[in-house]
Design an enzyme around this catalytic site. Structure first.
Site, PDB file in Angstrom:
ATOM      1  N   HIS A  44       4.131   5.439  -0.558  1.00  0.00           N
ATOM      2  CA  HIS A  44       4.717   6.618  -1.204  1.00  0.00           C
ATOM      3  C   HIS A  44       3.995   6.833  -2.543  1.00  0.00           C
ATOM      4  O   HIS A  44       4.473   6.397  -3.585  1.00  0.00           O
ATOM      5  CB  HIS A  44       6.215   6.372  -1.414  1.00  0.00           C
ATOM      6  CG  HIS A  44       6.990   7.584  -1.789  1.00  0.00           C
ATOM      7  ND1 HIS A  44       8.284   7.805  -1.379  1.00  0.00           N
ATOM      8  CD2 HIS A  44       6.667   8.655  -2.556  1.00  0.00           C
ATOM      9  CE1 HIS A  44       8.715   8.946  -1.869  1.00  0.00           C
ATOM     10  NE2 HIS A  44       7.764   9.479  -2.591  1.00  0.00           N
ATOM     11  N   GLU A  71       4.436   9.066   2.497  1.00  0.00           N
ATOM     12  CA  GLU A  71       5.597   9.822   2.026  1.00  0.00           C
ATOM     13  C   GLU A  71       5.256  10.518   0.714  1.00  0.00           C
ATOM     14  O   GLU A  71       4.526   9.961  -0.107  1.00  0.00           O
ATOM     15  CB  GLU A  71       6.766   8.882   1.721  1.00  0.00           C
ATOM     16  CG  GLU A  71       7.230   8.048   2.868  1.00  0.00           C
ATOM     17  CD  GLU A  71       8.314   7.064   2.436  1.00  0.00           C
ATOM     18  OE1 GLU A  71       8.980   6.540   3.326  1.00  0.00           O
ATOM     19  OE2 GLU A  71       8.481   6.813   1.232  1.00  0.00           O
ATOM     20  N   HIS A 192      15.799   3.558   3.253  1.00  0.00           N
ATOM     21  CA  HIS A 192      16.320   3.385   1.894  1.00  0.00           C
ATOM     22  C   HIS A 192      17.438   2.352   1.863  1.00  0.00           C
ATOM     23  O   HIS A 192      18.484   2.551   2.460  1.00  0.00           O
ATOM     24  CB  HIS A 192      16.803   4.685   1.241  1.00  0.00           C
ATOM     25  CG  HIS A 192      16.370   4.740  -0.199  1.00  0.00           C
ATOM     26  ND1 HIS A 192      16.997   4.036  -1.180  1.00  0.00           N
ATOM     27  CD2 HIS A 192      15.303   5.342  -0.770  1.00  0.00           C
ATOM     28  CE1 HIS A 192      16.339   4.230  -2.314  1.00  0.00           C
ATOM     29  NE2 HIS A 192      15.309   5.014  -2.096  1.00  0.00           N
TER      30      HIS A 192
HETATM   31  N1  PXP Z   1      12.142   6.196   2.652  1.00  0.00           N
HETATM   32  C1  PXP Z   1      11.809   6.906   1.540  1.00  0.00           C
HETATM   33  C2  PXP Z   1      11.648   8.372   1.673  1.00  0.00           C
HETATM   34  C3  PXP Z   1      11.606   6.276   0.312  1.00  0.00           C
HETATM   35  O1  PXP Z   1      11.268   6.982  -0.765  1.00  0.00           O
HETATM   36  C4  PXP Z   1      11.743   4.865   0.241  1.00  0.00           C
HETATM   37  C5  PXP Z   1      11.493   4.169  -1.067  1.00  0.00           C
HETATM   38  O2  PXP Z   1      10.203   4.431  -1.513  1.00  0.00           O
HETATM   39  C6  PXP Z   1      12.084   4.173   1.421  1.00  0.00           C
HETATM   40  C7  PXP Z   1      12.281   4.864   2.598  1.00  0.00           C
HETATM   41  C8  PXP Z   1      12.237   2.682   1.433  1.00  0.00           C
HETATM   42  O3  PXP Z   1      13.331   2.317   0.665  1.00  0.00           O
HETATM   43  P1  PXP Z   1      13.552   0.795   0.247  1.00  0.00           P
HETATM   44  O4  PXP Z   1      12.428   0.450  -0.683  1.00  0.00           O
HETATM   45  O5  PXP Z   1      14.895   0.804  -0.428  1.00  0.00           O
HETATM   46  O6  PXP Z   1      13.529  -0.021   1.499  1.00  0.00           O
END
Ligand code: PXP
Length: 240
Positions: A44, A71, A192
């Site tokens: 990301h 992302e 997330h």
């Molecule tokens: N999905 C998106 C869109 C995110 O921005 C993130 C964090 O960068 C994640 C998934 C992954 O989240 P986590 O780091 O809490 O596992």
């Protein structure tokens, strides 16, 4: 059905950047994640490049053998250009604000419909699968479908937050969201705050879950269990 595990390696880049050198080696870790069984790698990049740098994305594209998922917010032309240049398997559109600590909301797919239609068409024309980050809200899922996306990514922070108190209640909106997405023939990803504690129950209950992207908890667990064991532990949680 197998739910794929895509490891988000942003935290590795954060650690590397804290000292300015190349330790830990992001590219080696990405390849090791694949070797240890991850079926995808997620990054990301944010405009300030405070963790993943644009160069990392270009370098990763040359070496990854599993699904590459990028992302970011397509409101940044720099992000669009990077995705078009590197052509990952999937682009996940996230409505981040500049400088935001981490993603904290899904798209308003109705208010942003025209914008999303244009972006999605553009990426799809380039052969890149699209996914739109949304809250488990039926209207937003219908909006994502109307915008033409291949998949949605369900934003799971609320699930993770409420899991310990009442997991049945916590997962309910996601079961309904998945039902709607399946009716509309939208692929379903999620991410997330998914963790070793809450992942299995989510995967068991959310029908048609194709992929989860996990960063923070997985990299934190790797401090205790090691990266190879940790990836195996997460993969086991996805075997429903
Ligand atoms: N999905 C998106 C869109 C995110 O921005 C993130 C964090 O960068 C994640 C998934 C992954 O989240 P986590 O780091 O809490 O596992």
């Amino acid at each position: 059905m197998i739910t794929k595990l895509s490891v988000n390696i942003n935290k590795i880049a954060t650690l590397r950047n804290s000292r300015g050198g190349n330790t830990p080696d992001l590219l080696k870790i990405a390849m090791d994640c694949e070797r240890f069984g991850a079926q995808g790698i997620t990054v990301h990049p944010r405009p300030d490049e405070r963790h993943i740098r644009y160069k990392d994305v270009r370098d990763l594209k040359g070496i990854l053998t599993t699904e590459f998922n990028i992302e970011g917010n397509p409101k940044e032309q720099k992000f669009i250009d990077l995705v078009m240049e590197t052509k990952p398997a999937q682009v996940t559109l996230v409505p981040d604000n500049t400088g935001q600590l981490t993603s904290d909301h899904g798209w308003d797919t109705i208010a942003n419909k025209d914008f999303l239609i244009d972006c999605i068409a553009n990426f799809k024309k380039a052969g890149i699968r699209t996914s739109v980050f949304v809250d488990p809200d039926i209207k937003m899922i219908e909006g994502a479908k109307a915008a033409g996306t291949d998949r949605i990514e369900l934003y799971t922070e609320e699930y993770a937050k409420n899991y310990t108190n009442n997991k049945e209640q916590a997962v309910k909106p996601f079961i309904l969201a998945a039902k709607k997405a399946n009716e509309l023939d939208l692929g379903i990803n999620a991410g997330h705050d998914l963790s070793l504690e809450n992942l299995h129950y989510f995967a068991q209950n959310v029908e048609g879950l194709l992929e989860v992207s996990i960063g923070h908890a997985l990299i934190s667990d790797a401090l205790y269990f090691g990266l190879e064991n940790t990836i195996q532990l997460y993969l086991r949680k996805l075997m429903c």
